[in-house]
Design a protein around this motif. Sequence first.
Motif, PDB file in Angstrom:
ATOM      1  N   UNK A   1       0.820  -1.196   0.000  1.00 38.68           N
ATOM      2  CA  UNK A   1       0.000   0.000   0.000  1.00 38.68           C
ATOM      3  C   UNK A   1       0.866   1.263   0.000  1.00 38.68           C
ATOM      4  N   UNK A   2       1.820   1.317   0.949  1.00 41.07           N
ATOM      5  CA  UNK A   2       2.542   2.582   1.053  1.00 41.07           C
ATOM      6  C   UNK A   2       3.539   2.777  -0.090  1.00 41.07           C
ATOM      7  N   UNK A   3       4.137   1.656  -0.570  1.00 41.43           N
ATOM      8  CA  UNK A   3       5.033   1.782  -1.718  1.00 41.43           C
ATOM      9  C   UNK A   3       4.251   2.286  -2.939  1.00 41.43           C
ATOM     10  N   UNK A   4       3.071   1.724  -3.120  1.00 41.49           N
ATOM     11  CA  UNK A   4       2.251   2.126  -4.274  1.00 41.49           C
ATOM     12  C   UNK A   4       1.853   3.597  -4.183  1.00 41.49           C
ATOM     13  N   UNK A   5       1.318   3.981  -3.016  1.00 40.67           N
ATOM     14  CA  UNK A   5       0.847   5.361  -2.863  1.00 40.67           C
ATOM     15  C   UNK A   5       2.008   6.342  -2.962  1.00 40.67           C
ATOM     16  N   UNK A   6       3.105   6.011  -2.298  1.00 36.25           N
ATOM     17  CA  UNK A   6       4.263   6.913  -2.311  1.00 36.25           C
ATOM     18  C   UNK A   6       4.825   7.066  -3.727  1.00 36.25           C
ATOM     19  N   UNK A   7       4.986   5.930  -4.420  1.00 39.74           N
ATOM     20  CA  UNK A   7       5.552   5.983  -5.775  1.00 39.74           C
ATOM     21  C   UNK A   7       4.630   6.753  -6.716  1.00 39.74           C
ATOM     22  N   UNK A   8       3.330   6.501  -6.611  1.00 39.36           N
ATOM     23  CA  UNK A   8       2.387   7.223  -7.473  1.00 39.36           C
ATOM     24  C   UNK A   8       2.448   8.712  -7.178  1.00 39.36           C
ATOM     25  N   UNK A   9       2.545   9.041  -5.878  1.00 37.60           N
ATOM     26  CA  UNK A   9       2.620  10.442  -5.482  1.00 37.60           C
ATOM     27  C   UNK A   9       3.806  11.136  -6.144  1.00 37.60           C
ATOM     28  N   UNK A  10       4.994  10.511  -6.031  1.00 37.06           N
ATOM     29  CA  UNK A  10       6.173  11.125  -6.647  1.00 37.06           C
ATOM     30  C   UNK A  10       6.054  11.154  -8.168  1.00 37.06           C
ATOM     31  N   UNK A  11       5.468  10.095  -8.718  1.00 35.61           N
ATOM     32  CA  UNK A  11       5.303  10.045 -10.183  1.00 35.61           C
ATOM     33  C   UNK A  11       4.416  11.189 -10.653  1.00 35.61           C
ATOM     34  N   UNK A  12       3.401  11.526  -9.838  1.00 35.70           N
ATOM     35  CA  UNK A  12       2.516  12.637 -10.201  1.00 35.70           C
ATOM     36  C   UNK A  12       3.253  13.967 -10.066  1.00 35.70           C
ATOM     37  N   UNK A  13       4.063  14.077  -8.986  1.00 32.85           N
ATOM     38  CA  UNK A  13       4.842  15.311  -8.787  1.00 32.85           C
ATOM     39  C   UNK A  13       5.701  15.602 -10.018  1.00 32.85           C
ATOM     40  N   UNK A  14       6.287  14.562 -10.596  1.00 31.52           N
ATOM     41  CA  UNK A  14       7.132  14.771 -11.781  1.00 31.52           C
ATOM     42  C   UNK A  14       6.296  14.777 -13.068  1.00 31.52           C
TER      43      UNK A  14
END
Lengths: 333, 231
Positions: B26-39
């Motif tokens: 859960x947290x890897x997915x949410x965190x990675x998606x979050x950073x992916x959106x930031x970029x």
Amino acid sequence: MIEIKNLSKSFVTADGTVDALKNITLSIIDGEIYGIIGMSGAGKSTLVRCINMLEKPTQGNILIDGKDMGGLSTKELRAQRRNITMIFQGFNLLMQRNCLKNVLFPLELAGGKGEKAKQKARELLKVVGLADKEKTYPAQLSGGQKQRVAIARALATNPRVLLCDEATSALDPQTTHSILSLIKDINKKLGITVIIITHQMSVVEEICDKVAILDNGEVVESGKVSDIFSSPKSKAAKNLVFPESEQSILPREENEHHIRVVFNGAVATKTPFIASLAKDKGIVASILGASTKSIGDKAYGNMLLGITADETRIKEAIDYLSKFDDIFVEEVE
Amino acid sequence: MFDSETFQNAWEIIKTEIPLAIWETFYVTVLSTFFAIIIGLPLGILIVAGDKGRILKISKPVLRVIDVIINLLRSVPFLILMIVVFPLTRLIVGTVVGTAASVVPLVIAAFPFVARLVESSLREIDPNIIETAQSMGATPFQIIIKVMIPESVPSLISNATIAITTVLGYSAMSGIIGGGGLGKLAINYGYYRYQYLVMFFAVLFLILLVQLFQSLGTFLAKKSDKRLKQN
């Protein structure tokens, strides 16, 4: 005062250069409702987009109160655009904002915030008759209501000029009428100059003071609406004013002549002129087509008569009819 | 097929390891998606706003470079990408194995995808609305912040949902480089040690997570869309 001077606009496309506007010169006086009419592809939309520099003219100038729009910096142009606002055929409202926030939008862009801006937006919704729709989203409104919101939005920055780009073309006749009365009202109350782009003669007829006829990128005729309606000179103008009768609908018999009678405010409702023509001159005419309407006791519009007689009798008939006030008669070849 | 001892064993593993694995995934997915959106979000905006100089004047070569980089990263299979970005991962996280380390390749794999999704969302906006904003004297920045993004929020949410479920799938693969989570559980116990019951449960929870993200995303996208006739 808006002056369009020697304006030309060309587009470079894959098939070569297209001259959308050719050497256009027009003056629009403050407070006027000015119509620009033409068939699709005549260059109307390009012309109106040149006025606020959404399209950069290839040549020529747009002067607003003597100031050249083409010479403005990006920042000055943005400020000037708040002075010349626009409404569109497709309304172009922000679909994710409610009505109040749509009206607030141009104020936000100009840095207006808070209660004061909201107050202004509410007032404008009231002006356009939608005070109760503050919280409604555009998707829930009818076409006419959407255009009203768009008008309120266009008025938010207290513009001096309102450009209407086919603003009523997507609306039914009744809604068109109500939107046009609203525009006329605003023009009267606020003294805003209105420029109306349309392909509908009825729109020009209903509210414009002056009109320019655009054909194939050129102004072929311009002037007072009443003058152009009673005696259109150019082919494009005739096509617009008398859409049905330009090419003779009916096959003519030998010696049959077609005569167009144009009413420009004639007190014709009380004058049975066809009957009196028959009685006084013994000339019988048949009505081949007519498009007239009465406003008060006055008639506006035109009628196409067919008379079978020789040249002298036709001349006599024309002279006879020409004696009526505010009636203009000509033979159609 | 299962005797009671293997079943007991598997159940023990499920009970002790699954909760942590779910949390890690859960947290890897949410965190990675979050950073992916930031970029990815700004890149998607740049691509659309810079297109034909309609909103922003961005030089063509710059746009071309962005485009090529995105296509390039999107064509590398995730398995290879994980290994290729090892140096970068070491630089950022300090190590190349483990759950935190798996975030780096996930972000690298996901941001170009997000940029493309953002691009497609923003292209849905009626160009007439942008012209209208320009006719009111909006600056390019105002057009982006006040028109493009707000008008495409429902579509952006839908696409973010697609992104997060895709990242979830990728994160399961990162079990290979020691990234934690349900993927690791499925590979380590199910594949390497033939604990099919553990694998079954790991996959089941992956499915449930995807369902959860998808339902939430669909709900939010619908709720945010003012074009739908609802109140």
